[in-house]
Design an enzyme around this catalytic site. Structure first.
Site, PDB file in Angstrom:
ATOM      1  N   GLN A   1      -4.621  -5.264   6.709  1.00 43.23           N
ATOM      2  CA  GLN A   1      -5.552  -6.171   6.796  1.00 43.23           C
ATOM      3  C   GLN A   1      -5.086  -7.721   7.569  1.00 43.23           C
ATOM      4  OE1 GLN A   1      -7.825  -5.374   4.419  1.00 43.23           O
ATOM      5  NE2 GLN A   1      -7.401  -3.448   4.150  1.00 43.23           N
TER       6      GLN A   1
ATOM      7  N   HIS B   1       1.039  -0.718  -0.072  1.00 44.04           N
ATOM      8  CA  HIS B   1      -0.015   0.156   0.501  1.00 44.04           C
ATOM      9  C   HIS B   1       0.633   1.045   0.150  1.00 44.04           C
ATOM     10  CE1 HIS B   1      -3.044   3.567   1.028  1.00 44.04           C
ATOM     11  NE2 HIS B   1      -4.057   2.381   1.339  1.00 44.04           N
TER      12      HIS B   1
ATOM     13  N   LYS C   1     -10.808  -0.465  10.038  1.00 44.19           N
ATOM     14  CA  LYS C   1     -10.815  -1.957   8.704  1.00 44.19           C
ATOM     15  C   LYS C   1     -10.975  -3.042  10.560  1.00 44.19           C
ATOM     16  CE  LYS C   1      -7.054  -0.536   5.923  1.00 44.19           C
ATOM     17  NZ  LYS C   1      -8.690  -0.137   4.648  1.00 44.19           N
TER      18      LYS C   1
ATOM     19  N   ASP D   1       2.805  -3.794   8.344  1.00 43.30           N
ATOM     20  CA  ASP D   1       1.514  -3.095   8.167  1.00 43.30           C
ATOM     21  C   ASP D   1       0.501  -4.576   8.286  1.00 43.30           C
ATOM     22  OD1 ASP D   1      -0.968  -2.328   7.072  1.00 43.30           O
ATOM     23  OD2 ASP D   1      -0.063  -1.397   5.785  1.00 43.30           O
TER      24      ASP D   1
ATOM     25  N   CYS E   1      -4.826   2.404  -3.658  1.00 38.39           N
ATOM     26  CA  CYS E   1      -3.300   2.823  -3.151  1.00 38.39           C
ATOM     27  C   CYS E   1      -2.547   2.036  -3.651  1.00 38.39           C
ATOM     28  CB  CYS E   1      -3.115   3.526  -1.994  1.00 38.39           C
ATOM     29  SG  CYS E   1      -4.938   4.497  -1.562  1.00 38.39           S
TER      30      CYS E   1
END
Length: 406
Positions: free
Chosen positions: A199, A119, A222, A196, A360
């Site tokens: 997700q 991303h 999220k 990261d 993104c």
């Protein structure tokens, strides 16, 4: 999981005359009643600033705010609440590490390694660090399906690799990267790894001690929580060495006319009035997720993703991107001859919300040979009926554009 849908008020509506099917949770998830009520309770019952006041409302707000930090610590299995820094989101958390840790330590000859599928929020900060320090930005090579080959990971990481910054789960391909194994390789060469987790943390059990990651960034919105707040986890020894990048109230210990000292962890990184309501809402979201069980959520999301891939692959003219196995939460695709924005527009007319664009991830789009893609993403409130609606909507899309161009 069908019973949980009742807890999400926004899902009980019609869009363009059709019952809403929300398939955009990778962008932002919907909020259950307990999270909404936690925010309402704070604003109605004990809205106050934290840490500074000794009055009843201030004490109650402080307890709730710091209680949310403990919930986060427990949720990701950190050693201490000192390792949990509240930020505005994943992007801010990554930028904090890039600015406070990387910029002060890297020099020409050092290496930063990421993937081409990151991303933008885990790509651009490292571009800027490389430019400002003279370090070299390198990329792990991707396999044809967007996965990583650990043998090639070992070849890419060298003794000069100081930082590896990598997504746990791709927001485009759904790829689940082997973080624990990559962390071992990074540490063997004396580097640090930032993950990261935007997700992954919402969809699976994440244990930072088991994975042995140095930094983990993720966002509340999220994982059923409010927007505007996220988390940076960092190993205490690393955070101790880092200087704050925002200065003002809340984060100071002692102030003179010409010098100041900082509070201890984690508060030295939380300058100004913190995101109090957001933290409380995040804590409520964690309570809700834990009441279901992260193992059950992961099993559901993986099964739904697999089912969607299977059903979409049976529709002629649809290209699905990413691995066939071991993917989580998203199915990204294109319909032959139809722009993804047009696909999303027709689906919206059927009450189906999907994302369309480059997500993104412009370098990844070029790697895929696509200018843009459509993306359906799933969470605990989705079920097989939603997949069937998506398939029917895509068939209608093909019919519509087939007639237009006939």
């Amino acid at each position: 999981m069908k019973s949980y849908k009742k807890d999400f008020p926004i899902l009980h509506q019609e869009v363009n005359g059709h019952p809403l099917v929300y398939l955009d949770s990778a962008a932002t998830s919907q909020k259950p009643i307990p999270v909404i009520e936690a925010l309402e309770d704070y604003y109605k019952g004990y809205n106050s600033n934290v840490h500074r006041g000794v009055h009843t409302l201030g004490s109650k707000a402080t307890d709730a705010y710091e209680g949310a930090r403990e919930k986060v610590r427990r949720f990701i299995h950190a050693r201490s609440t000192k390792e949990i820094v509240f930020t505005r989101g994943t992007t801010t958390a990554i930028n904090l590490v890039a600015s406070s840790y990387a910029r002060t330590r890297l020099a020409p000859g050092d290496e930063i390694v990421i993937t081409p599928s990151e991303h933008h929020s885990n790509l651009i900060p490292w571009q800027q660090v490389a430019k400002s320090t003279g370090a070299t930005l390198k990329y792990f090579p991707l396999e044809a399906d967007g996965t990583l080959d650990l043998a090639k990971v070992k070849e890419t990481i060298t003794p000069n690799t100081k930082i590896v910054a990598i997504q746990h789960v791709s927001n485009v391909l759904g790829t689940v990267h082997p973080i624990k194994e990559i962390a071992q390789i990074v540490h063997q060469h004396g580097g640090v790894i930032l993950v990261d987790g935007a997700q992954s943390v919402p969809h699976m059990k994440v244990d930072v001690q088991d994975l042995d990651v140095d930094f983990l960034a993720f966002s509340s919105h999220k994982m059923l929580g409010p927007t505007g707040i996220g988390v940076l986890y960092g190993k205490e020894a690393l955070l101790d060495e880092m200087e704050p990048i925002e200065f003002g109230g809340e984060m100071i210990d002692h102030v003179d006319l010409y010098d100041s000292t900082w509070k201890e962890l984690p508060w030295k990184f939380e300058g100004g009035t913190p995101i109090i309501a957001g933290a409380i809402g995040l804590g409520a979201a964690i309570d809700y997720l834990e009441s279901i069980g992260m193992d059950q959520i992961e099993a559901h999301d993986r099964a739904l993703t697999k089912l969607a891939c299977e059903k979409l692959s049976q529709v002629e003219g649809i290209t699905i991107y990413g691995p066939k196995e071991n993917r989580m939460g998203v199915v990204t695709f294109n319909v032959d001859g139809v722009h993804p924005h047009d696909v999303a527009t027709v689906l919206d007319a059927e009450g189906i919300a999907v994302r369309a664009g480059h997500h993104c991830c412009q370098p990844l789009m070029r790697w895929l040979g696509a200018t843009a893609t459509a993306r359906a993403s799933f969470y605990i409130y989705n079920d097989e009926e939603d997949i069937d609606r998506l398939v029917k909507g895509l068939q209608k899309t093909k019919e519509y554009f087939g007639n237009v161009f006939r």
